[in-house]
Design a protein around this motif. Structure first.
Motif, mmCIF file in Angstrom:
data_model
loop_
_atom_site.group_PDB
_atom_site.id
_atom_site.type_symbol
_atom_site.label_atom_id
_atom_site.label_comp_id
_atom_site.label_asym_id
_atom_site.label_seq_id
_atom_site.Cartn_x
_atom_site.Cartn_y
_atom_site.Cartn_z
ATOM 1 N N ALA A 61 1.130 -1.242 0.118
ATOM 2 C CA ALA A 61 0.078 0.206 -0.062
ATOM 3 C C ALA A 61 0.974 1.272 -0.014
ATOM 4 O O ALA A 61 0.513 2.271 -0.770
ATOM 5 N N PHE A 62 1.847 1.326 0.970
ATOM 6 C CA PHE A 62 2.866 2.461 0.778
ATOM 7 C C PHE A 62 3.635 2.519 -0.425
ATOM 8 O O PHE A 62 4.045 3.754 -0.754
ATOM 9 N N ALA A 63 3.960 1.653 -1.322
ATOM 10 C CA ALA A 63 4.585 1.623 -2.343
ATOM 11 C C ALA A 63 3.766 2.398 -3.531
ATOM 12 O O ALA A 63 4.376 2.758 -4.330
ATOM 13 N N HIS A 64 2.341 2.525 -3.098
ATOM 14 C CA HIS A 64 1.551 3.113 -4.048
ATOM 15 C C HIS A 64 0.714 4.074 -3.490
ATOM 16 O O HIS A 64 -0.398 4.696 -4.230
ATOM 17 N N GLN A 65 1.471 4.823 -2.423
ATOM 18 C CA GLN A 65 0.587 5.902 -1.766
ATOM 19 C C GLN A 65 0.572 7.095 -2.729
ATOM 20 O O GLN A 65 -0.389 7.993 -2.032
ATOM 21 N N GLU A 66 1.148 7.303 -3.767
ATOM 22 C CA GLU A 66 0.974 8.448 -4.652
ATOM 23 C C GLU A 66 -0.280 8.394 -5.122
ATOM 24 O O GLU A 66 -0.872 9.561 -5.841
ATOM 25 N N VAL A 67 -0.926 7.455 -5.234
ATOM 26 C CA VAL A 67 -2.300 7.377 -6.014
ATOM 27 C C VAL A 67 -3.279 7.816 -5.165
ATOM 28 O O VAL A 67 -3.639 7.333 -3.956
ATOM 29 N N PRO A 68 -3.852 9.066 -5.502
ATOM 30 C CA PRO A 68 -5.005 9.719 -4.551
ATOM 31 C C PRO A 68 -6.164 8.607 -4.168
ATOM 32 O O PRO A 68 -6.621 7.856 -5.207
ATOM 33 N N PHE A 69 -6.825 8.505 -2.982
ATOM 34 C CA PHE A 69 -7.761 7.776 -2.773
ATOM 35 C C PHE A 69 -9.102 8.129 -3.578
ATOM 36 O O PHE A 69 -9.670 6.994 -3.844
ATOM 37 N N GLU A 70 -9.348 9.354 -4.163
ATOM 38 C CA GLU A 70 -10.579 9.527 -4.826
ATOM 39 C C GLU A 70 -10.310 8.606 -6.413
ATOM 40 O O GLU A 70 -11.319 8.582 -6.939
ATOM 41 N N GLN A 71 -9.096 8.563 -6.790
ATOM 42 C CA GLN A 71 -9.106 7.876 -8.114
ATOM 43 C C GLN A 71 -9.290 6.387 -7.813
ATOM 44 O O GLN A 71 -9.915 5.767 -8.836
ATOM 45 N N VAL A 72 -8.807 6.064 -6.723
ATOM 46 C CA VAL A 72 -9.054 4.396 -6.396
ATOM 47 C C VAL A 72 -10.522 4.406 -6.342
ATOM 48 O O VAL A 72 -11.018 3.242 -6.939
ATOM 49 N N VAL A 73 -11.278 5.288 -5.565
ATOM 50 C CA VAL A 73 -12.762 5.075 -5.568
ATOM 51 C C VAL A 73 -13.559 4.990 -6.900
ATOM 52 O O VAL A 73 -14.319 4.465 -7.220
ATOM 53 N N ASP A 74 -13.014 6.172 -7.790
ATOM 54 C CA ASP A 74 -13.597 6.168 -8.989
ATOM 55 C C ASP A 74 -13.172 5.077 -9.879
ATOM 56 O O ASP A 74 -14.222 4.649 -10.687
ATOM 57 N N ALA A 75 -11.987 4.500 -9.737
ATOM 58 C CA ALA A 75 -11.986 3.163 -10.411
ATOM 59 C C ALA A 75 -12.685 2.176 -9.929
ATOM 60 O O ALA A 75 -13.034 1.126 -11.031
ATOM 61 N N LEU A 76 -12.760 1.805 -8.873
ATOM 62 C CA LEU A 76 -13.592 0.549 -8.381
ATOM 63 C C LEU A 76 -15.072 0.900 -8.369
ATOM 64 O O LEU A 76 -15.914 -0.154 -8.412
ATOM 65 N N GLN A 77 -15.509 2.226 -8.201
ATOM 66 C CA GLN A 77 -16.905 2.487 -8.261
ATOM 67 C C GLN A 77 -18.098 1.599 -7.407
ATOM 68 O O GLN A 77 -18.919 0.906 -7.881
ATOM 69 N N PRO A 78 -17.501 1.563 -5.927
ATOM 70 C CA PRO A 78 -18.389 0.920 -5.263
ATOM 71 C C PRO A 78 -19.775 1.934 -5.035
ATOM 72 O O PRO A 78 -19.900 2.845 -5.416
ATOM 73 N N GLU A 79 -20.560 0.910 -4.413
ATOM 74 C CA GLU A 79 -22.045 1.447 -4.034
ATOM 75 C C GLU A 79 -21.617 2.763 -3.082
ATOM 76 O O GLU A 79 -20.885 2.456 -2.096
ATOM 77 N N ARG A 80 -22.156 3.873 -3.512
ATOM 78 C CA ARG A 80 -21.997 4.947 -2.461
ATOM 79 C C ARG A 80 -23.241 5.230 -1.604
ATOM 80 O O ARG A 80 -24.183 4.897 -1.845
ATOM 81 N N ASP A 81 -22.537 5.558 -0.225
ATOM 82 C CA ASP A 81 -23.516 5.854 0.730
ATOM 83 C C ASP A 81 -23.023 6.927 1.708
ATOM 84 O O ASP A 81 -22.058 6.928 2.108
ATOM 85 N N THR A 82 -23.568 8.158 1.706
ATOM 86 C CA THR A 82 -23.021 9.447 2.062
ATOM 87 C C THR A 82 -22.718 9.213 3.719
ATOM 88 O O THR A 82 -21.958 10.061 4.430
ATOM 89 N N SER A 83 -23.331 8.165 4.333
ATOM 90 C CA SER A 83 -23.183 7.869 5.738
ATOM 91 C C SER A 83 -22.055 7.153 6.311
ATOM 92 O O SER A 83 -21.645 7.416 7.257
ATOM 93 N N ARG A 84 -21.131 7.171 5.261
ATOM 94 C CA ARG A 84 -19.546 6.149 5.538
ATOM 95 C C ARG A 84 -18.912 6.486 4.117
ATOM 96 O O ARG A 84 -19.184 6.686 3.314
ATOM 97 N N THR A 85 -17.674 6.060 4.654
ATOM 98 C CA THR A 85 -16.654 6.032 3.504
ATOM 99 C C THR A 85 -16.989 4.725 2.546
ATOM 100 O O THR A 85 -17.533 3.779 2.943
ATOM 101 N N PRO A 86 -16.399 4.913 1.120
ATOM 102 C CA PRO A 86 -16.870 4.054 0.197
ATOM 103 C C PRO A 86 -16.203 2.617 0.520
ATOM 104 O O PRO A 86 -16.780 1.834 -0.050
ATOM 105 N N LEU A 87 -15.020 2.574 0.912
ATOM 106 C CA LEU A 87 -14.263 1.187 0.917
ATOM 107 C C LEU A 87 -13.873 0.506 2.303
ATOM 108 O O LEU A 87 -13.182 -0.414 2.330
ATOM 109 N N PHE A 88 -14.069 1.302 3.206
ATOM 110 C CA PHE A 88 -13.952 0.821 4.431
ATOM 111 C C PHE A 88 -14.566 1.635 5.486
ATOM 112 O O PHE A 88 -14.957 2.601 5.339
ATOM 113 N N GLN A 89 -14.907 0.938 6.895
ATOM 114 C CA GLN A 89 -15.747 1.659 7.769
ATOM 115 C C GLN A 89 -14.884 1.755 9.064
ATOM 116 O O GLN A 89 -15.398 2.300 10.046
ATOM 117 N N VAL A 90 -13.721 1.275 9.120
ATOM 118 C CA VAL A 90 -12.742 1.390 10.221
ATOM 119 C C VAL A 90 -11.662 1.781 9.789
ATOM 120 O O VAL A 90 -10.762 1.551 8.452
#
Length: 92
Positions: A61-90
């Protein structure tokens, strides 16, 4: 966490300072990026093996830390819910 969530596949968020580039070392400001650490926690694994896998995951993960989180979310396109983060809850 895996036992509490009753899941073997868990994802945890963490942050990185975002200062891996030498030209940013003396710049004032925040360059924080969010990383997702995913693990498969199988009951048959020894604690030592679980730690070994966690170490590999964190280093990857740290080897790829230069990739913005928003770019990862856009690439994966998870189901979005404004009450929580899209890829993890902890987050640690």
């Amino acid at each position: 966490l895996a036992r509490w969530a009753e899941q073997e596949d868990i994802a945890v968020g963490t942050v990185t300072a975002g200062r891996e580039r030498a030209e940013l070392h003396d710049v004032v400001g925040m360059f924080v990026n969010t990383l997702v650490l995913r693990a498969r926690v199988r009951p048959e694994l020894s604690f030592r093996e679980l730690l070994r896998q966690a170490r590999t995951t964190v280093l990857d993960a740290f080897a790829h830390q230069e990739v913005p989180f928003e770019q990862v979310v856009d690439a994966l396109q998870p189901e979005r819910d404004t009450s929580r983060t899209p890829l993890f809850q902890v987050m640690v």
